[in-house]
Design a protein around this motif. Structure first.
Motif, PDB file in Angstrom:
ATOM      1  N   VAL A  38       0.767  -1.273  -0.084  1.00 18.99           N
ATOM      2  CA  VAL A  38       0.003   0.025  -0.042  1.00 18.99           C
ATOM      3  C   VAL A  38       0.722   1.242   0.081  1.00 18.99           C
ATOM      4  N   ARG A  39       0.697   2.162  -0.723  1.00 22.38           N
ATOM      5  CA  ARG A  39       1.054   3.491  -0.906  1.00 22.38           C
ATOM      6  C   ARG A  39       0.402   4.352   0.070  1.00 22.38           C
ATOM      7  N   ALA A  40       1.073   4.722   1.065  1.00 20.67           N
ATOM      8  CA  ALA A  40       0.501   5.481   2.406  1.00 20.67           C
ATOM      9  C   ALA A  40      -0.036   6.711   2.090  1.00 20.67           C
ATOM     10  N   GLU A  41      -1.171   7.036   2.357  1.00 18.72           N
ATOM     11  CA  GLU A  41      -1.468   8.328   2.367  1.00 18.72           C
ATOM     12  C   GLU A  41      -2.255   8.940   3.805  1.00 18.72           C
ATOM     13  N   ALA A  42      -2.305   8.276   4.700  1.00 23.10           N
ATOM     14  CA  ALA A  42      -2.372   8.911   6.088  1.00 23.10           C
ATOM     15  C   ALA A  42      -2.136   7.555   7.038  1.00 23.10           C
ATOM     16  N   ILE A  43      -1.688   7.930   8.245  1.00 20.48           N
ATOM     17  CA  ILE A  43      -1.184   6.813   9.108  1.00 20.48           C
ATOM     18  C   ILE A  43      -1.540   7.296  10.606  1.00 20.48           C
ATOM     19  N   GLY A  44      -1.960   6.529  11.442  1.00 19.12           N
ATOM     20  CA  GLY A  44      -2.462   6.542  12.818  1.00 19.12           C
ATOM     21  C   GLY A  44      -1.319   6.562  13.675  1.00 19.12           C
ATOM     22  N   VAL A  45      -1.288   7.462  14.747  1.00 15.25           N
ATOM     23  CA  VAL A  45      -0.048   7.499  15.837  1.00 15.25           C
ATOM     24  C   VAL A  45      -0.707   6.808  17.035  1.00 15.25           C
ATOM     25  N   ASN A  46      -0.229   5.875  17.420  1.00 17.55           N
ATOM     26  CA  ASN A  46      -0.900   5.288  18.842  1.00 17.55           C
ATOM     27  C   ASN A  46       0.055   4.696  20.045  1.00 17.55           C
ATOM     28  N   ARG A  47      -0.547   4.358  21.161  1.00 23.13           N
ATOM     29  CA  ARG A  47       0.592   4.323  22.096  1.00 23.13           C
ATOM     30  C   ARG A  47       1.373   3.169  22.112  1.00 23.13           C
ATOM     31  N   PRO A  48       1.181   2.049  21.208  1.00 21.47           N
ATOM     32  CA  PRO A  48       1.935   1.260  21.084  1.00 21.47           C
ATOM     33  C   PRO A  48       3.146   1.318  20.406  1.00 21.47           C
ATOM     34  N   ASP A  49       3.116   2.498  19.494  1.00 21.95           N
ATOM     35  CA  ASP A  49       4.004   3.251  18.763  1.00 21.95           C
ATOM     36  C   ASP A  49       5.186   3.762  19.867  1.00 21.95           C
ATOM     37  N   ILE A  50       4.635   4.528  20.878  1.00 21.92           N
ATOM     38  CA  ILE A  50       5.515   5.288  21.928  1.00 21.92           C
ATOM     39  C   ILE A  50       6.422   3.824  22.589  1.00 21.92           C
ATOM     40  N   ALA A  51       5.402   2.919  23.070  1.00 19.86           N
ATOM     41  CA  ALA A  51       6.384   1.965  23.649  1.00 19.86           C
ATOM     42  C   ALA A  51       7.254   1.136  23.079  1.00 19.86           C
ATOM     43  N   GLN A  52       7.062   1.081  21.673  1.00 12.12           N
ATOM     44  CA  GLN A  52       7.987   0.528  20.979  1.00 12.12           C
ATOM     45  C   GLN A  52       9.307   1.376  20.591  1.00 12.12           C
ATOM     46  N   ARG A  53       8.811   2.486  20.529  1.00 11.13           N
ATOM     47  CA  ARG A  53      10.018   3.866  20.505  1.00 11.13           C
ATOM     48  C   ARG A  53      10.928   3.804  21.937  1.00 11.13           C
ATOM     49  N   GLN A  54      10.195   3.599  23.074  1.00  9.89           N
ATOM     50  CA  GLN A  54      10.897   3.348  24.257  1.00  9.89           C
ATOM     51  C   GLN A  54      11.685   2.283  24.319  1.00  9.89           C
TER      52      GLN A  54
END
Length: 332
Positions: A38-54
């Motif tokens: 899929v060619r992305a047009e929009a993306i959701g930002v979620n709490r699990p993303d923060i946890a993975q980043r940390q």
């Protein structure tokens, strides 16, 4: 038009605060059996993303190490054995990882069409929260018409989704939130009573409002709320835990009410679920929830949309916690 050889993505050279993320380049992923690109047009930002980043929420071994669990866009390539989806289709989907990029692989069992009348941003705001709420509140906890439910974090992406879906299916909803403005937002979405957890004890309010307690609690706090959650459940009630923002270790907890009131304590996280389990959730959403979205009965609440390049600012806003609903990225 031929696809480019590489793409921009959000790189995570090390764990840490939002500032560790940078925009990098890497080759496009290639769809395998049962996948679409899929060619992305929009993306959701979620709490699990923060946890993975940390560094506290590692991706499964077979998943992309790139951040991101939901997106919307256009199918640009399909893998072998893919049927019913083709190049040019507009879809949103739940990714196993890799959504923070210009192109992302999605298993066909985790994609859905844009609801009629939806643009890319609204469509991308659906998968993570709607998969999570449907699986935990309806499939596992079994919420049905006429029951009562308490939803913690009512102003979050999960919370705003859960309030609306519970009301749409005939439940009476209570919610917690951390300010008058957030409580007002919860009540506007359909909560009978929103409880400001900074100034009220939700267990006392639930007892006063219901007498016996609620049938189901959807909880993202964990240990800090455990005993009060148990106290707030009616006989044969169910506590469904989906996150541990208030800690995962509850000490010196009185478990006897679980037996006395015949309570069920359950919980899950979406990422480790099998492809078959996720497909079953997707099928339910398509048949039971997509008509509600298309009718306007339920809709994602979008707080702010950032440019793809502003991912650091998007994470800061989500961590700060002042938002109501979803934080989104727009690509291109």
């Amino acid at each position: 038009m031929p696809l480019p050889q590489d793409m921009r993505f959000v790189d995570l050279p090390s764990f840490g605060g939002p500032e560790v993320m940078t925009i990098g380049r890497r080759p496009l992923p290639v769809p395998q059996d049962g996948q679409v690109l899929v060619r992305a047009e929009a993306i959701g930002v979620n709490r699990p993303d923060i946890a993975q980043r940390q560094g506290s929420y590692p991706p499964p071994k077979d998943a992309s190490p790139i951040l991101g669990l939901e997106l919307s866009g256009e199918i640009v390539a399909v893998g072998s054995s893919v049927r019913g989806h083709g190049v040019g289709d507009k879809v949103c989907g739940l990714a196993n990882g890799g959504a923070y990029a210009e192109y992302c692989l999605l298993p066909t069992g985790q994609i859905l069409p844009f609801p009629k009348g939806y643009d890319a941003v609204k469509a991308a705001a659906l998968p993570e929260t709607f998969f999570t709420v449907w699986a935990n509140l309806f499939q596992m906890a079994g919420l049905t018409e006429g029951e009562t439910v308490l939803i913690h974090g009512g102003s979050s992406g999960i919370g705003t989704t859960a309030i609306q879906l519970a009301r749409a299916f005939g439940a009476e909803v209570y919610a917690t939130a951390g300010s008058k403005e957030k409580c007002d937002a919860c009540e506007k979405l359909g909560a009978r009573r929103a409880i400001n957890y900074r100034s009220e004890d939700f267990a006392e309010v639930i007892k006063a409002e219901t007498g016996d307690g609620v049938d189901i609690i959807l909880d993202m706090i964990g240990a800090a709320y455990f005993e009060r959650n148990i106290a707030s459940l009616a006989r044969d009630g169910c506590l469904s835990i989906i996150a541990f923002l208030g800690g995962a270790l509850a000490e010196k907890v009185n478990l006897s009410p679980i037996m006395v009131k015949r309570l069920t304590v359950t919980g899950s996280t979406m990422r480790p679920r099998t492809a078959e389990e996720k497909r079953a959730i997707r099928d339910d959403l398509l048949s039971e929830v997509w008509p509600l979205l298309e009718a306007g009965t339920v809709a994602p609440v979008i707080h702010k949309v950032f440019a793809f390049e502003e991912v650091v600012e998007a994470h800061r806003l989500l961590e700060e916690g002042s938002h109501v609903g979803k934080v989104m990225l727009r690509v291109g």
